[in-house]
Design a protein around this motif. Structure first.
Motif, mmCIF file in Angstrom:
data_model
loop_
_atom_site.group_PDB
_atom_site.id
_atom_site.type_symbol
_atom_site.label_atom_id
_atom_site.label_comp_id
_atom_site.label_asym_id
_atom_site.label_seq_id
_atom_site.Cartn_x
_atom_site.Cartn_y
_atom_site.Cartn_z
ATOM 1 N N PRO A 177 -4.307 -1.573 -4.324
ATOM 2 C CA PRO A 177 -2.961 -1.360 -4.877
ATOM 3 C C PRO A 177 -2.613 -2.409 -5.931
ATOM 4 O O PRO A 177 -1.987 -3.430 -5.656
ATOM 5 C CB PRO A 177 -2.056 -1.485 -3.647
ATOM 6 N N ASP A 232 -6.544 6.945 -7.237
ATOM 7 C CA ASP A 232 -7.107 6.844 -5.900
ATOM 8 C C ASP A 232 -6.102 6.179 -4.970
ATOM 9 O O ASP A 232 -5.900 4.970 -5.049
ATOM 10 C CB ASP A 232 -8.409 6.039 -5.940
ATOM 11 N N PRO A 233 -5.465 6.944 -4.089
ATOM 12 C CA PRO A 233 -4.440 6.348 -3.225
ATOM 13 C C PRO A 233 -5.017 5.334 -2.249
ATOM 14 O O PRO A 233 -4.277 4.530 -1.679
ATOM 15 C CB PRO A 233 -3.841 7.561 -2.501
ATOM 16 N N ASP A 234 -6.333 5.386 -2.058
ATOM 17 C CA ASP A 234 -6.971 4.438 -1.146
ATOM 18 C C ASP A 234 -7.583 3.253 -1.894
ATOM 19 O O ASP A 234 -8.220 2.406 -1.285
ATOM 20 C CB ASP A 234 -8.062 5.147 -0.332
ATOM 21 N N ARG A 274 0.835 4.109 -2.978
ATOM 22 C CA ARG A 274 0.502 5.518 -2.724
ATOM 23 C C ARG A 274 1.587 6.458 -3.229
ATOM 24 O O ARG A 274 1.307 7.614 -3.544
ATOM 25 C CB ARG A 274 0.266 5.722 -1.225
ATOM 26 N N ARG A 275 2.812 5.980 -3.339
ATOM 27 C CA ARG A 275 3.907 6.828 -3.768
ATOM 28 C C ARG A 275 4.174 6.753 -5.274
ATOM 29 O O ARG A 275 4.708 7.690 -5.855
ATOM 30 C CB ARG A 275 5.191 6.469 -3.002
ATOM 31 N N THR A 327 0.826 -1.203 0.000
ATOM 32 C CA THR A 327 0.000 0.000 0.000
ATOM 33 C C THR A 327 0.860 1.252 0.000
ATOM 34 O O THR A 327 0.575 2.232 -0.709
ATOM 35 C CB THR A 327 -0.933 0.005 1.226
ATOM 36 N N GLU A 328 1.932 1.262 0.786
ATOM 37 C CA GLU A 328 2.833 2.416 0.846
ATOM 38 C C GLU A 328 3.459 2.694 -0.518
ATOM 39 O O GLU A 328 3.503 3.844 -0.976
ATOM 40 C CB GLU A 328 3.937 2.164 1.883
ATOM 41 N N ALA A 361 1.823 4.869 -7.639
ATOM 42 C CA ALA A 361 0.613 4.517 -8.377
ATOM 43 C C ALA A 361 0.701 3.153 -9.044
ATOM 44 O O ALA A 361 -0.080 2.847 -9.935
ATOM 45 C CB ALA A 361 0.268 5.581 -9.429
#
Length: 484
Positions: A278, A273-275, A120-121, A116-117, A123
């Motif tokens: 992934p 959408d970062p949430d 978010r960084r 997930t990390e 995509a």
């Protein structure tokens, strides 16, 4: 007329093509690459053998042409890890994108938030065969191998190094797993999240799009071409295929029905959408401010090959089987996740496995094959829903050579599909990028004009809307079981 040899270095096949001004192939050659399936889900390739395939097809094409060529344009498979020393020699066999040795590690990263990390960084979602988990696995189990390496790259830049001596990478390859697609620079916090900060020096700096290199003496001898001949490298096969097929407007997409089922949509918006889940890739293209939202599922023609082996039939007979069992496969349903490394898009789960349901003694090979092909088409719809397809859809790959399966894709997706006349769209895309880099671009619209369109059948599309809902429900249930 600028003559460029487009070379597409696939997972199992390397192909070279030269096109005329209308985008028609005037000379082409292909040869097989060796893929080594090993215990423990390991899948590897020999760099020397792959380089030899490039030399073979280039020399065959040159033998069929009259006169010189102006450049060589490389594209090919992405992901995996191709470790080399400063001279371009492999320090170990290349780890393929199909590899599953890091399955357990990836599951730990998913549970611990690492995936997930990174998503978010950058995509891009991690999967077992991408560079991050493979490098981390090798760092733990073969640290001496990484110590001997000068670069941890990919197939295309590995071949480029052998031809030109240059250590670099295209931004499309670098997009997964550590590149910020907007800045086109590595995100060191993503590297650190994967525990690889101490191996950061193995990542080659991305070249500017449309950079032109030159054959050195070693590369010239290998290919039988003049020293100093221009060479371009990238984008890798997914974005190259999109360019070669004619994807140019935001919202347009391309379905590649190959070993994997690659679904891509062009976007000019760097937002994601970062949430969200992934998964997938956010690929930088040669044009700054343009990206491809890619969902390269692990399902594809490899699944069809498996079914053909199970039933003892030739691939050419798949179309006949599809006509023998109508929509819905007489009640047989399937989930198509046959890869040993699970699935990577539009969700990531190394434990994903295939299943068939609704079978009885009344069913035969046609029903099972139909159910499998329908499930792969449903997977494509799932990918395109996640990627945001809204415009024209193009398609390429071995799967669309089957008229029956192509029609099934159109019906399940509920939209027409444009099929380029020349199946070598990866090489076409590489040549189009190279021509622009050399300052002599081809007419891309003219190249894309030769195509056919497969219309969807409204009644079938309506039937498959319900079938897709059933597929989604079955998938949701299966994902719960995979976690047990």
């Amino acid at each position: 007329m600028t003559r460029i040899i487009g070379v597409d270095i696939g997972t199992s096949l390397t192909k070279a093509v030269v096109f005329d001004d209308d985008g028609s192939a005037v000379a082409e050659a292909c040869t097989a690459s060796e893929l080594h399936q090993l215990p423990g889900g390991r899948v590897e390739q020999d760099l020397d053998q792959v380089v030899d395939t490039v030399a073979t097809v280039v020399r065959k094409v040159m033998a069929a042409l009259e006169g010189p060529v102006d450049a060589v344009a490389l594209t090919g498979q992405g992901d995996g890890v191709w470790l080399r020393d400063e001279d371009g020699r492999a320090v170990r066999p290349a780890v393929s994108w199909l590899d599953g040795r890091a399955n357990t590690l990836l599951a730990e990263w998913q549970a611990g938030g690492v995936s997930t990390e990174v998503f978010r960084r950058t995509a891009s979602g991690l999967f077992p065969g991408c560079a991050a988990p493979v490098l981390s696995y090798l760092d733990a189990h073969e640290p001496e191998t990484l110590d001997r390496a000068a670069v941890a790259g990919y197939c295309v830049d590995a071949v480029l190094q052998r031809l030109t001596g240059e250590i670099t990478v295209d931004v499309s390859d670098a997009s997964l797993p550590f590149l910020d697609p907007v800045t086109r620079r590595y995100d060191d916090r993503a590297v650190a999240a994967c525990g690889l900060a101490h191996r950061r020096d193995l990542l080659a700096e991305p070249a500017k799009p449309r950079t032109v290199f030159a054959l050195d003496a070693r590369g010239a001898e290998l290919l039988g071409l003049p020293t100093g001949l221009p060479v371009t490298a990238g984008p890798f096969d997914l974005p190259a295929s999109a360019i070669g097929a004619g994807v140019r407007d935001p919202g347009d997409g391309i379905l590649t029905a190959g070993t994997t089922l690659a679904c891509q949509v062009l976007t000019g918006d760097a937002y994601f959408d970062p949430d969200g889940e992934p998964a997938g890739m956010f690929l930088s293209t040669p044009n700054e401010g343009e990206y491809l939202r890619a969902m390269p599922a692990m399902v594809g023609t490899a699944s069809i090959d498996w079914a053909c082996r199970m039933f003892g039939i030739e691939v050419d007979h798949v179309g006949r089987l599809l006509t023998e069992s109508g929509p819905g496969a007489r009640g047989v349903r399937a989930l198509p996740f046959l890869s040993a490394s699970g699935e990577r898009a539009p969700f990531v789960d190394a434990a994903a496995r295939a299943q068939f349901s609704g079978l009885s003694l009344e069913h035969g090979p046609a029903d099972v094959m139909r159910a499998l092909c329908e499930s792969i088409a449903y997977a494509a719809r799932h990918c395109f829903d996640a990627a945001g397809l809204s415009g024209t859809l193009y398609a390429c790959g071995g799967g669309v050579r089957s008229e029956e399966w192509t029609q099934l894709f159109a019906d399940v997706l509920g939209r027409p599909i444009v099929i380029p006349s020349d199946p070598g769209v990866g090489a076409r895309g590489a040549v189009l990028v190279a021509a622009e880099a050399l300052g002599e671009p081809y007419d891309a619209e003219r190249w894309a004009a030769s195509s056919r369109t497969v219309a969807f059948e409204p009644s079938a599309a309506e039937f498959y809307r319900d079938g897709y809902a059933d597929y989604q429900a079955s998938l949701a249930s299966a994902r719960q079981l995979w976690r047990l």
